[in-house]
Design a protein around this motif. Sequence first.
Motif, mmCIF file in Angstrom:
data_model
loop_
_atom_site.group_PDB
_atom_site.id
_atom_site.type_symbol
_atom_site.label_atom_id
_atom_site.label_comp_id
_atom_site.label_asym_id
_atom_site.label_seq_id
_atom_site.Cartn_x
_atom_site.Cartn_y
_atom_site.Cartn_z
ATOM 1 N N SER A 1 0.840 -1.215 0.000
ATOM 2 C CA SER A 1 0.000 0.000 0.000
ATOM 3 C C SER A 1 0.867 1.253 0.000
ATOM 4 O O SER A 1 0.505 2.240 -0.635
ATOM 5 C CB SER A 1 -0.980 -0.019 1.175
ATOM 6 O OG SER A 1 -0.276 0.030 2.387
ATOM 7 N N ILE A 2 2.033 1.205 0.675
ATOM 8 C CA ILE A 2 2.905 2.380 0.616
ATOM 9 C C ILE A 2 3.444 2.554 -0.790
ATOM 10 O O ILE A 2 3.502 3.671 -1.332
ATOM 11 C CB ILE A 2 4.092 2.240 1.615
ATOM 12 C CG1 ILE A 2 3.568 2.066 3.050
ATOM 13 C CG2 ILE A 2 5.005 3.478 1.562
ATOM 14 C CD1 ILE A 2 4.637 1.727 4.072
ATOM 15 N N VAL A 3 3.806 1.444 -1.404
ATOM 16 C CA VAL A 3 4.333 1.504 -2.770
ATOM 17 C C VAL A 3 3.267 2.110 -3.713
ATOM 18 O O VAL A 3 3.574 2.997 -4.512
ATOM 19 C CB VAL A 3 4.763 0.095 -3.253
ATOM 20 C CG1 VAL A 3 5.000 0.082 -4.764
ATOM 21 C CG2 VAL A 3 6.011 -0.353 -2.501
ATOM 22 N N ASP A 4 2.062 1.624 -3.553
ATOM 23 C CA ASP A 4 0.987 2.155 -4.404
ATOM 24 C C ASP A 4 0.846 3.659 -4.231
ATOM 25 O O ASP A 4 0.685 4.411 -5.197
ATOM 26 C CB ASP A 4 -0.347 1.468 -4.058
ATOM 27 C CG ASP A 4 -0.357 0.016 -4.540
ATOM 28 O OD1 ASP A 4 0.507 -0.328 -5.395
ATOM 29 O OD2 ASP A 4 -1.186 -0.779 -4.045
ATOM 30 N N GLU A 5 0.928 4.070 -2.975
ATOM 31 C CA GLU A 5 0.785 5.487 -2.681
ATOM 32 C C GLU A 5 1.876 6.297 -3.361
ATOM 33 O O GLU A 5 1.618 7.325 -3.995
ATOM 34 C CB GLU A 5 0.897 5.651 -1.163
ATOM 35 C CG GLU A 5 0.272 6.915 -0.626
ATOM 36 C CD GLU A 5 0.538 7.033 0.872
ATOM 37 O OE1 GLU A 5 0.277 6.052 1.615
ATOM 38 O OE2 GLU A 5 1.053 8.085 1.294
ATOM 39 N N VAL A 6 3.126 5.807 -3.255
ATOM 40 C CA VAL A 6 4.260 6.504 -3.858
ATOM 41 C C VAL A 6 4.093 6.569 -5.376
ATOM 42 O O VAL A 6 4.320 7.608 -5.997
ATOM 43 C CB VAL A 6 5.587 5.822 -3.486
ATOM 44 C CG1 VAL A 6 6.750 6.319 -4.352
ATOM 45 C CG2 VAL A 6 5.896 6.057 -2.006
#
Lengths: 483, 484
Positions: A423-428
């Motif tokens: 989810s952090i990767v998606d956000e970035v």
Amino acid sequence: MQWETVIGLEIHVQLATESKIFSGASTKFGAEPNTQACALDLGLPGVLPVVNEKAIELGVRFGLAIDAEIGMKSAFDRKNYFYPDLPKGYQTTQMDYPIVGVGHMDIELEDGSTKRIGVTRAHLEEDAGKSLHEDFDGQSGIDLNRAGTPLLEIVSEPDIRSAKEAVAYVKKIHSLIQYLDVSDGNMAEGSMRVDCNVSIRPKGQEEFGTRTEIKNVNSFKFIEKAINTEIERQIDLIEDGGTVVQETRLYDSAKDETRSMRSKEVANDYRYFPCPDLLPIIIEQSFVDEIKASLPELPDQKRDRFQQEMGLSHYDASVLSASRDLANYFEVVATEAKDAKLAANWVMGELSKFLNQSDLEISASPVSAEQLAGMLIRLKDDTISSKGAKTVLEAMWEGEGSADEVIEKKGLKQVTDSGAIESIVDEVISNCPAQVEQYTSSEPDKRGKMVGFFVGQVMKASKGTANPGQVNQVLKKKLDALC
Amino acid sequence: MHNKTLAELADGLKSGEFSSVELTTHYLDRIKSLDSQTNAFISVTEEQALSQAAEADKTRAAGDATALTGIPIAHKDIFCTEGVKTSCGSKMLDNFIAPYESTVTEKCNNSGLIMLGKTNMDEFAMGSTNESSFYGPTKNPWDNTKIPGGSSGGSAAAVAARLAPIATGTDTGGSIRQPASMCGITGLKPTYGRVSRWGMIAFASSLDQAGPMAQTAEDAAMLMNSIAGLDHKDSTSIDTPVDDYTANLNNGLEGLRVGLPKEYFAEGLDDSVKTVIESAIKEMEKQGAILKEISLATTSLSIPAYYVIAPAEASANLSRFDGVRFGHRCEDPKDLTDMYTRTRGEGFGDEVKRRIMVGAYALSAGYYDAYYKKAQQVRRLIKNDFIKAFDEVDVIAGPTAPTTAFGLGSIKNDPVAMYLEDIFTLSVNLAGLPAITVPAGFANGMPTGLQLIGNYFQESKLLNIGHKYQQVTDWHKKTPEQFA
């Protein structure tokens, strides 16, 4: 002209006995002057010496460790000379029958090769007291606390060829006596003092040159400097047409020079003769066997084991086995962390850096071996990153508790939950459309380098807790899917 | 009271005939009135003696007295006695108050003996005449123009003059036996290592041995019971069971094989001394002893060997007297060398300096092999000579000294003549054997003693022979007139 240096060393080691070699007075360092000097140490009329058996045992222990002949019959002699801090007017020492005979010590040279240094003998003797020249208004004070402290004088063959070799040899002896508990080896307190016999000769000449003896050098650094200074002095002297005089010299570390003390051969005839107050010491084979059986693992044996059984490099194994305290520390870390190489890297790397910065010995390390191991366990199970590990070590050094406590307190636990990372990767990815565009439009072989930017962003977003390896993997997968 | 033996004094104390305080006072009074004639004492410890005596009387009243409780004794001033000046007959130690007690005097104290004082001696026990004492020579109670012998001359004179019932002495080359012979008393030099040397100021460590100086062999045996035995503070002390030295005093002499070394009856021995010794030996024969001539061929070598070894050891033993920590220190030393030189120059007398120089020379590089080492080899030969002799005989008998006491000052400037006086005593020290001297009669009007040398640890046998001899003779009972 090419000169070759010839060096022989006499190392005085203070033995780790509770009491003195011939009296019951304590050998503890640092007491008020003359509070540890009994009637015998004062050399009062009518007193008689009785040998401290522990000193004999420690002498034999050292002898066995350097593979030497043990003096099954050794004897004490009197060495006569007058000096105010020598209470009896003679020193009780061993002349003809030392406790330790011919042995040897292997040292490692800088090129990695091994050199064998012969040990001529090692004998027991008593230390003198100390003259105090300050604070007495033109008079001298005498402190006899040290008088009668047991010493083992270890005499080498003139096999040493450079100051560096000399230091390697002294370090090796220093390490050995500590391994053996023969001495505390505390050089600052005078537990080990070195007399350096130095001469030079034209390269290729067999005959020795005239030697000088530099007395009482008490640190590794000064041994190297004193010898090098003396070599230079002798070369200059001879090349200027002079000759070296056999004499005793003193090393002045402030000026980095050696100075003449007295001419040894002319001044003193010590009139050695067997001490009639002490019977020869006859050692039983069983006494030697018992000591042999009780010898600890020695530095060379330890080095070989670290290499062969723990898979360390020769260099790492040598460094870690050089001091008993370091070796013990390392072994605890390696055993508890179940990873010798990792333990070696951290002990020799980060931990040593901290120790050097604070000028501390391993024995005084604020981070215990158990603490360090605890941190390495968390590094290995990916709880923390390498970077996090350094933070943990620093915090432990400052006394902030165990690795787990520090990780908890500082929130250093890595995020390894793949859902959370995704989810952090998606956000970035959604926050950086321009960079994503650049990535997807690049040639595939250039994309690898560009991942770094995204990793940085993810780490930042996770406040450094995301597992970098995992982040890398997830990023690659997701970015490549966009291409 | 003062002509009583120890056993008799012990009986008197036991029966209440007199108290220890009375007995001690009696001896202190005698010392006060008579010692000016002999100069046997360097220090008299009156106050301490009286308080010790009062203590002894209390111990007796409590029923805890042992054989020697309450009996006075004089100690040679070579034994360190806590809180009391211990001078060793030297200016060097004139101001030295020993801070600890020697084993010998401690054992005496523990036996309840009362110390009367410290006796005069040759400086650092170096001499055979007592003339080298810093405190002036002791005079022979039998003739105050003559030497008492040495170095335990003060102890010998004190016992002979009945200023003390018994005394301690030390014997490095004859220093108990020779003055015993010259003063007409009994003196025993035990086996080396039998009596502890702790606290006994060293002259020659491998030869020094303490022992009793008494009126009779029985008295000597009683003191031996108190002072003999292993001492862990002396590494050369020997761990052999200690006899009850009084137990076998009355054993018969039948079949005792007595060796008479022909070298001990040869040229140099004063004729009248020879006659006395021969008649003493006849007394032993009468009691059933079997006489046998033997040879101790190394006898003459004992003098050169001894006068190398003893000074060599002394030269190191006396190095501690340097003015740094105790003892004499010269006034206003300019520097270290000046302090050493003047301190030792002023503190030591001629004989001591002579021996230090001889000893240092014998140990010097280049001379060690020719002197010290050679002397040690000779020492081994001497020892072997005795070991061989004791295969054939039980005891060796002969004179103690070649002459009787000679005039004070008569050989003062001839050290070699003095050294030759030691011909019959030195070998015993070099071999480490025990030997006893018992009064055997008078020659030239002066007493002389029979010497009996025993095998190692045969002190009991020597005391037994001495005692049996004293049962049939009364030489040991003779007292100089003015001290009677």
